[in-house]
Design a protein around this motif. Structure first.
Motif, mmCIF file in Angstrom:
data_model
loop_
_atom_site.group_PDB
_atom_site.id
_atom_site.type_symbol
_atom_site.label_atom_id
_atom_site.label_comp_id
_atom_site.label_asym_id
_atom_site.label_seq_id
_atom_site.Cartn_x
_atom_site.Cartn_y
_atom_site.Cartn_z
ATOM 1 N N GLU A 280 -5.477 13.756 -0.001
ATOM 2 C CA GLU A 280 -5.655 12.632 -0.924
ATOM 3 C C GLU A 280 -5.099 11.342 -0.325
ATOM 4 O O GLU A 280 -5.517 10.252 -0.693
ATOM 5 C CB GLU A 280 -4.940 12.892 -2.259
ATOM 6 C CG GLU A 280 -5.396 14.128 -2.986
ATOM 7 C CD GLU A 280 -6.793 13.997 -3.535
ATOM 8 O OE1 GLU A 280 -7.027 13.055 -4.310
ATOM 9 O OE2 GLU A 280 -7.647 14.814 -3.157
ATOM 10 N N SER A 281 -4.132 11.490 0.574
ATOM 11 C CA SER A 281 -3.515 10.277 1.126
ATOM 12 C C SER A 281 -4.551 9.409 1.826
ATOM 13 O O SER A 281 -4.363 8.204 1.968
ATOM 14 C CB SER A 281 -2.384 10.644 2.078
ATOM 15 O OG SER A 281 -2.924 11.145 3.283
ATOM 16 N N ALA A 282 -5.668 10.006 2.255
ATOM 17 C CA ALA A 282 -6.717 9.220 2.905
ATOM 18 C C ALA A 282 -7.260 8.144 1.969
ATOM 19 O O ALA A 282 -7.707 7.083 2.405
ATOM 20 C CB ALA A 282 -7.852 10.133 3.368
ATOM 21 N N LEU A 283 -7.201 8.414 0.660
ATOM 22 C CA LEU A 283 -7.726 7.440 -0.306
ATOM 23 C C LEU A 283 -6.904 6.159 -0.314
ATOM 24 O O LEU A 283 -7.396 5.096 -0.702
ATOM 25 C CB LEU A 283 -7.738 8.043 -1.717
ATOM 26 C CG LEU A 283 -8.646 9.253 -1.924
ATOM 27 C CD1 LEU A 283 -8.555 9.736 -3.354
ATOM 28 C CD2 LEU A 283 -10.074 8.878 -1.588
ATOM 29 N N ARG B 278 -7.553 4.833 7.533
ATOM 30 C CA ARG B 278 -7.755 3.404 7.729
ATOM 31 C C ARG B 278 -7.933 3.089 9.222
ATOM 32 O O ARG B 278 -8.804 2.305 9.608
ATOM 33 C CB ARG B 278 -6.538 2.663 7.162
ATOM 34 C CG ARG B 278 -6.503 1.174 7.411
ATOM 35 C CD ARG B 278 -7.474 0.458 6.522
ATOM 36 N NE ARG B 278 -7.561 -0.961 6.908
ATOM 37 C CZ ARG B 278 -8.524 -1.765 6.534
ATOM 38 N NH1 ARG B 278 -9.499 -1.316 5.766
ATOM 39 N NH2 ARG B 278 -8.516 -3.011 6.903
ATOM 40 N N GLN B 279 -7.122 3.715 10.063
ATOM 41 C CA GLN B 279 -7.192 3.444 11.501
ATOM 42 C C GLN B 279 -8.497 3.962 12.093
ATOM 43 O O GLN B 279 -9.072 3.338 12.987
ATOM 44 C CB GLN B 279 -5.987 4.048 12.237
ATOM 45 C CG GLN B 279 -4.634 3.545 11.770
ATOM 46 C CD GLN B 279 -4.452 2.045 11.956
ATOM 47 O OE1 GLN B 279 -5.286 1.236 11.568
ATOM 48 N NE2 GLN B 279 -3.325 1.660 12.553
ATOM 49 N N GLY C 176 0.801 -1.215 0.000
ATOM 50 C CA GLY C 176 0.000 0.000 0.000
ATOM 51 C C GLY C 176 0.832 1.263 0.000
ATOM 52 O O GLY C 176 0.486 2.243 -0.656
ATOM 53 N N PHE C 177 1.952 1.233 0.711
ATOM 54 C CA PHE C 177 2.784 2.433 0.809
ATOM 55 C C PHE C 177 3.348 2.805 -0.563
ATOM 56 O O PHE C 177 3.337 3.967 -0.975
ATOM 57 C CB PHE C 177 3.911 2.200 1.807
ATOM 58 C CG PHE C 177 4.598 3.464 2.218
ATOM 59 C CD1 PHE C 177 4.119 4.203 3.291
ATOM 60 C CD2 PHE C 177 5.706 3.937 1.524
ATOM 61 C CE1 PHE C 177 4.739 5.381 3.669
ATOM 62 C CE2 PHE C 177 6.321 5.113 1.887
ATOM 63 C CZ PHE C 177 5.841 5.837 2.970
ATOM 64 N N GLY D 56 -5.640 -0.806 2.338
ATOM 65 C CA GLY D 56 -5.420 -1.431 3.629
ATOM 66 C C GLY D 56 -4.206 -0.881 4.359
ATOM 67 O O GLY D 56 -3.898 -1.322 5.471
ATOM 68 N N LEU D 57 -3.509 0.075 3.761
ATOM 69 C CA LEU D 57 -2.360 0.680 4.446
ATOM 70 C C LEU D 57 -2.833 1.343 5.740
ATOM 71 O O LEU D 57 -3.827 2.076 5.748
ATOM 72 C CB LEU D 57 -1.696 1.725 3.543
ATOM 73 C CG LEU D 57 -0.496 2.442 4.164
ATOM 74 C CD1 LEU D 57 0.695 1.506 4.269
ATOM 75 C CD2 LEU D 57 -0.133 3.690 3.385
#
Ligand SMILES: Nc1ncnc2c1ncn2[C@@H]1O[C@H](COP(=O)(O)OP(=O)(O)O)[C@@H](O)[C@H]1O
Ligand SMILES: [Mg+2]
Lengths: 229, 275, 242
Positions: free
Chosen positions: C175-178, C189-190, C103-104, C183-184
């Motif tokens: 955008e990083s929330a996408l 995600r948390q 994911g990263f 599953g990252l």
């Protein structure tokens, strides 16, 4: 080769089935967002407390991800029995309503900033000149302030519209079957991610090119001859 | 032939100068922009210690000519030479280009160019502007450059503005700083393109004073200007540029008081009447 | 309410630590994606300004496409399609099974590519905003291309590009929330996981808002500080005149 083309054609046809929903999401949320933004601009100039509240609203919605906002409305609000028992619950349980609401709230925040920038850009001399020839407040707004402000704000608003078209893809995460939702389903079904996603991307691209073109036409129509940079 | 006309120009200056070497020279320079022929064969030379003023109507090609010396514009035909060294140009793909960009850069660093609009670098202080090129282009020791820059700022009357930013200065101060920046390269010749045209009238004097001082030091200079009386006073020779050619050339008394050609006479009387 | 506070907090049963780790992951992902986008943007801006016709056309296609396609689709492309591509290569070497980028990496590449398109425009605009005379003065004084780039063009273009670069950074953070779809374990995600296992989605989204706002506000302040430093000379002058 033929099979390949037939596959792409079939995929595109299925994806286009989601286009009406995508367009519905864009138009309803943009219209609602624009109304909200105008309301906020009016509220801002009406009272100091309203101005603070609007600023806070803009701060929160511009400073956090749209996905989180959507999650908050779709899942977060349902945590409380009071909400679940209220008249609003049928709507808040509906993913389409929640998607439109969160998109609208999000774009309202950005649009109100764009609107503010446009209004701030109106030169005070133009307003003074209107007053000097005896225009009323309303006439001043309608004949001088708004035309200048809208012309100034249009490029930024055009970008916001493009961002909104792209943002509707997030609705697929709350299970809506618009273009991206269908694309996701097709990827899991066919395992041919590159082809499916390229077709989906192309649909968005065409949509955005048409939109840009439309805004450009409005822009030329609004610009007095010779004033275009 | 082009060279001969350059020599002719020089000999019409004062006889005592004739022995000095030519520092900067244009030889039959032509330049057009699209269909617009701006320079149509201009030859001009300045010997060591000469101050040549270039006058002419707006659009006659004065700036273009001046910009040809450091090859900020590349002549379509003809050459420029600095201290006897011709800047080599070659034809490539239908365009004329410097043969050796290293030579061009070196020669540029030997000329000081002062722009109408100053063009100081706003992200460096006044001192930073002055030491920028000596340190980074000429690669001289920083301490030496700073000491020299301070002396130059003193000379143009900006010693106290050493650490100011360009945007904090008046136009006249900015132009004096730009002159110090040009001097810091220890240039063989100084080129001024209307150095006072962008200034408010009350600031013109302080810049002209600095330029006059430089003339008295015996520096070689080409000055494009509309300040007729100043040009008459400081220059050793004057050139009237007329629609891309040298319309008349001679000692300042001739050009500014007794022009020989009708067009030069008309130009001068128009400008002296105004000044 | 006391119960909720305990769950969001840092106690043994609290999710506070997990959320903070998520925020750290969001920050790490954003920094990597931003740097990639900056590198791509710098390269493309340079190509756009000084490349040949073919290079310019290719860059135009890149910026148009990546600014006209939803980021989510680009993330899916590398998440699912990345596996397809690597799988094809691996099969050539006799390996079998499912392959995927983590994911990263997916997030870094996808968001880096998307924001690279925006950075291209920002940096190009920054260069074009430099008054021509300043570059002319550098040429006249004998500076070579590299020296001019380093001493004059880069700092001046940066000064004009910084506001736009700050906007791109904010965009990257959001955008990083996408990337949570991969599953990252980043912040979004948390929040999602914590909401699911505690059945307190309201509390955890509010905590999520607080953390994202902290990230965007603090980093926005950092950008503004840098902007102020870079625009030092002009700002000083404004203050003096005022
Ligand atoms: N870079 C350029 N491109 C096109 N035309 C130019 C350029 N530079 C100068 N010119 C034209 O060349 C003519 C002479 O300009 P210039 O040398 O600046 O005249 P002067 O300095 O005597 O006023 C003008 O007609 C001007 O429009
Ligand atoms: Mg000129």
């Amino acid at each position: 080769m033929m099979a390949e083309l037939a596959f792409l054609f079939g995929v595109t046809r299925k994806l286009l089935g989601g286009l009406p929903l995508t367009i519905e999401l864009v138009t309803l949320s943009v219209a609602t967002g624009a109304l909200l933004a105008v309301a906020m601009a009016l509220a801002r100039s009406a009272s100091r407390i309203a101005a603070v509240l609007v600023s806070f609203y803009v701060f929160v919605f511009r400073g956090s991800p749209l996905l989180l906002q959507m999650f908050f409305i779709y899942y977060g609000l349902g945590q409380f029995a009071a909400v679940r028992d209220s008249f609003a619950w049928p709507a808040l349980r509906d993913p389409t309503f929640c998607a439109i609401l969160s998109l609208a709230l999000n774009t309202a925040a950005y649009t109100s900033e764009i609107l503010r920038g446009g209004l701030a850009s109106v030169p005070s001399g133009a307003i003074e000149a209107g007053r000097a020839v005896g225009m009323s407040r309303v006439m001043l707004l309608r004949r001088v302030v708004l035309p200048l402000a809208i012309r100034q704000a249009l490029p930024a608003y055009s970008n916001e519209l493009i961002a909104m078209v792209k943002s509707t893809s997030l609705a697929s995460i709350v299970t809506l079957m618009e273009v991206s939702g269908i694309a996701y389903a097709l990827v899991s079904e066919t395992y041919r991610a590159i082809e499916v996603l390229s077709c989906a991307g192309a649909i968005y691209l065409v949509l955005i090119v048409l939109l840009t073109r439309g805004v450009w036409l409005v822009e030329t129509w609004l610009s007095p001859a010779g004033s275009r940079a | 032939m082009a060279v001969a006309s350059g020599e002719q120009g020089v000999t019409s200056g004062s006889a005592t100068e004739a022995a000095k070497p030519v520092v900067i020279e244009a030889i039959g320079v032509e330049k057009k922009f699209g269909a617009n022929k701006v320079l149509r064969g201009v030859s001009l030379a300045a010997r060591e210690g000469e101050v040549v003023s270039i006058v002419g109507a707006s659009g006659s090609g004065k700036s273009t000519l001046l910009r040809c010396f450091p090859l900020l514009e590349i002549p379509d035909a003809g050459d420029v030479a600095i201290a006897g060294e011709v800047l080599a140009l070659v034809e490539r793909g239908g365009r004329r280009l410097p043969r050796d960009i290293g030579q061009v850069q070196r020669v540029r660093s030997e000329l000081g160019f002062v722009f109408q609009s100053f063009n100081l670098w706003p992200h460096r202080t006044v001192l930073g502007n002055v030491v920028e090129a000596p340190v980074h282009v000429q690669k001289r020791p920083r301490a030496e450059c700073v000491a020299e820059a301070e002396a130059l700022l003193e000379k143009v009357g900006l010693a106290d503005k050493r650490d100011a930013w360009p945007a904090q200065l008046s136009g006249g101060q900015q132009q004096r700083a730009a002159i110090a920046r040009a001097l810091a390269m220890r240039p063989k010749a100084l080129l001024f393109d209307e150095p006072t045209s962008a200034l408010d009238p009350e600031l013109v004097g302080e810049v002209l004073r600095v330029i006059r001082g430089l003339a008295e030091e015996g520096r070689t200079m080409l000055i494009v200007t509309h300040e007729m009386s100043f040009a008459a006073e400081v220059s050793t020779r004057a050139v009237f540029l007329d629609a891309g050619i040298v319309g008349e050339e001679g000692p300042p008394e001739q050009i500014f008081r007794h022009p020989q050609t009708d067009r030069c006479r008309a130009f001068v009387s128009r400008h002296l009447a105004r000044g | 309410m006391g119960n909720a506070l305990r769950l969001v907090g840092f106690g043994p049963t609290g999710w506070g630590g997990t959320l903070l780790e998520g925020a750290a992951m969001t920050l790490a992902l954003s920094v990597c994606a931003y740097l990639l986008g900056l590198a791509i943007g710098a390269l493309c801006a340079w190509g756009r300004l000084s490349g040949g016709r073919a290079v310019r056309a290719m860059i135009d296609v890149y910026t148009t496409v990546l600014r006209g396609v939803p980021d989510l689709l680009v993330i899916y492309l590398f998440y699912f399609g990345g596996g397809q591509m690597i799988g094809a290569i691996a099969h050539l070497f006799g390996a079998t099974g499912f392959f995927g980028l983590n994911g990263f990496m997916v997030g870094t590449i996808a968001i880096g590519l998307v924001t690279g398109a925006y950075q291209t425009e920002v940096l190009r605009g920054g260069y074009l905003a430099i008054p021509r005379g300043e570059i002319e003065a550098a040429r006249a004084i004998g500076m070579g291309r590299l020296l001019m780039l380093r001493r004059i063009i880069a700092p001046r273009a940066l000064r004009f590009a910084l506001p736009g670069m700050g906007n791109v950074w904010q965009q990257v953070l959001k955008e990083s929330a996408l990337v949570s779809v991969t599953g990252l374990a980043e912040l979004m995600r948390q929040v999602n996981v914590a909401s699911g296992s505690t059945q307190l989605p309201f509390d955890f989204t509010i905590a999520g808002f607080a953390l994202y706002l902290a990230l965007t506000t603090v980093s926005g302040g950092v950008f503004m500080g840098v902007e102020r430093r870079v625009a030092h000379g002009e700002r000083m002058a404004r203050k003096q005149r005022a």
